[in-house]
Design an enzyme around this catalytic site. Structure first.
Site, PDB file in Angstrom:
ATOM      1  CG  ASN A  93      -1.757   1.200   1.392  1.00 26.39           C
ATOM      2  OD1 ASN A  93      -1.838   2.024   0.472  1.00 26.39           O
ATOM      3  ND2 ASN A  93      -2.414   1.337   2.530  1.00 26.39           N
ATOM      4  CE  LYS A  95      -0.233   3.209   4.632  1.00 26.66           C
ATOM      5  NZ  LYS A  95      -0.190   3.273   6.072  1.00 26.66           N
ATOM      6  CG  HIS A 102      -5.936   1.685   5.059  1.00 29.18           C
ATOM      7  ND1 HIS A 102      -5.468   2.718   5.826  1.00 29.18           N
ATOM      8  CD2 HIS A 102      -4.920   0.779   4.972  1.00 29.18           C
ATOM      9  CE1 HIS A 102      -4.211   2.454   6.183  1.00 29.18           C
ATOM     10  NE2 HIS A 102      -3.857   1.279   5.675  1.00 29.18           N
ATOM     11  CD  GLU A 141      -3.007   5.404   6.618  1.00 28.11           C
ATOM     12  OE1 GLU A 141      -2.973   5.444   5.375  1.00 28.11           O
ATOM     13  OE2 GLU A 141      -2.137   4.828   7.307  1.00 28.11           O
ATOM     14  CD  GLU A 149      -3.529  -2.771   7.429  1.00 28.29           C
ATOM     15  OE1 GLU A 149      -2.360  -2.867   7.052  1.00 28.29           O
ATOM     16  OE2 GLU A 149      -4.294  -1.882   7.029  1.00 28.29           O
ATOM     17  N   GLY A 185       2.272   2.312  10.758  1.00 25.02           N
ATOM     18  CA  GLY A 185       3.200   3.422  10.556  1.00 25.02           C
ATOM     19  C   GLY A 185       3.909   3.870  11.820  1.00 25.02           C
ATOM     20  CB  SER A 213       5.062  -1.564  12.141  1.00 26.22           C
ATOM     21  OG  SER A 213       4.666  -0.206  12.276  1.00 26.22           O
TER      22      SER A 213
HETATM   23  P1  PGA Z   1       2.673   0.281   7.707  1.00 26.36           P
HETATM   24  O1  PGA Z   1       1.230   0.442   7.029  1.00 26.36           O
HETATM   25  O2  PGA Z   1       3.262  -1.013   7.173  1.00 26.36           O
HETATM   26  O3  PGA Z   1       3.455   1.496   7.292  1.00 26.36           O
HETATM   27  O4  PGA Z   1       2.453   0.195   9.181  1.00 26.36           O
HETATM   28  C1  PGA Z   1       0.379  -0.657   6.870  1.00 26.36           C
HETATM   29  C2  PGA Z   1      -0.907  -0.219   6.204  1.00 26.36           C
HETATM   30  O5  PGA Z   1      -1.355   0.908   6.440  1.00 26.36           O
HETATM   31  O6  PGA Z   1      -1.511  -0.978   5.424  1.00 26.36           O
END
Ligand code: PGA
Length: 253
Positions: A10, A12, A96, A98, A168, A174, A214
């Protein structure tokens, strides 16, 4: 039950058109060395055609980070499932964290997008997961179950082959903090149990549940080695070709 692992990148709101194409070509190369693993990347919308081109002839599939729940018409700024398919997209992310917690999408909208994408013939990665206060309040399983039941409301068993769940935990996305393999496995096992109560144990045993939050080159193998973890959804580390290559490799053994 052997389930084919699936790793998603992803991206982003990152990359340029040129750096995205370069990254896609690197991912295509890593993926060709891991025939047992499905790989899908989710570039920003404006780069989809460029990335589709860069992935031509490879096994890496193209995904969209978001979809509209509407088919067409006066919805300024929205992008329909049909338009995405027209650009070579075969996967979509829904729910997701976010989009849920920064943009403000509700369970009802996540469900509408999930059904729109499946109805249009896209495969879906439906993302679920608890926030830190919910985890600390012992509500992880409750939150996952609520988001799962709401996100899949009205989704027929016949569509489940095109659905992947991504667990997640929001506090892990992140942040560099990862759920321990045992904690992640516990959450995944509960998610599979809920899927079983919704659709029956045969369907639940076949569905793939990714871990996200992460994941990196160092921790992927142990996470993916858990019995109910079928690959990962990767953010930050998916932008680093060598790391993402190692993560694909970790899912393939
Ligand atoms: P990250 O993001 O690996 O940077 O923690 C995962 C995601 O948002 O799918």
């Amino acid at each position: 039950m052997t389930r084919q692992p699936i790793v998603g990148g992803n991206w982003k709101m990152n990359t340029t058109r040129a750096s995205g194409a370069e990254l896609a070509r690197a991912v295509a190369q890593f993926a060709s060395g891991s025939p047992g693993c499905q790989v899908v990347v989710f570039p920003p919308f404006p780069y989809l055609l460029t990335i589709a081109d860069a992935l031509k002839g490879s096994k890496v599939m193209l995904g969209a980070q978001d979809v509209s729940d509407r088919a067409d018409g006066a919805f300024t700024g929205e992008v329909s499932c049909a338009m995405l398919k027209d650009c070579g997209v075969s996967w979509a992310l829904t729910g997701h964290s976010e989009r849920r917690h920064v943009i403000g999408e509700t369970d009802a909208l996540v469900n509408a997008k999930t059904r729109a994408a499946l109805g249009a013939g896209l495969s879906v990665i439906l993302c679920i997961g608890e926030k830190l206060d919910q985890r600390e309040g012992g509500q992880t399983d409750f939150v996952n179950e609520t988001q799962l039941r709401a996100g899949l409301a009205g989704v027929e068993p016949a569509s489940l082959a095109n659905v992947v769940i991504a667990y997640e935990p929001v506090w892990a996305i992140g942040t560099g903090k990862t759920a321990s393999p045992a904690d992640a496995q516990g959450a995944h096992a509960h998610i599979r149990k809920v899927l079983g109560s919704m659709y029956g144990s045969d369907h639940a045993a076949k569905m793939r549940i990714q871990y996200g939050g992460s994941v990196n080159a160092a921790n992927a193998k142990e996470l993916f080695g858990q019995p109910d973890i079928d690959g990962g959804l990767i953010g930050g580390a998916s932008l680093k070709p060598a790391d993402f290559g190692q993560i694909i490799g970790a899912a393939s053994v």
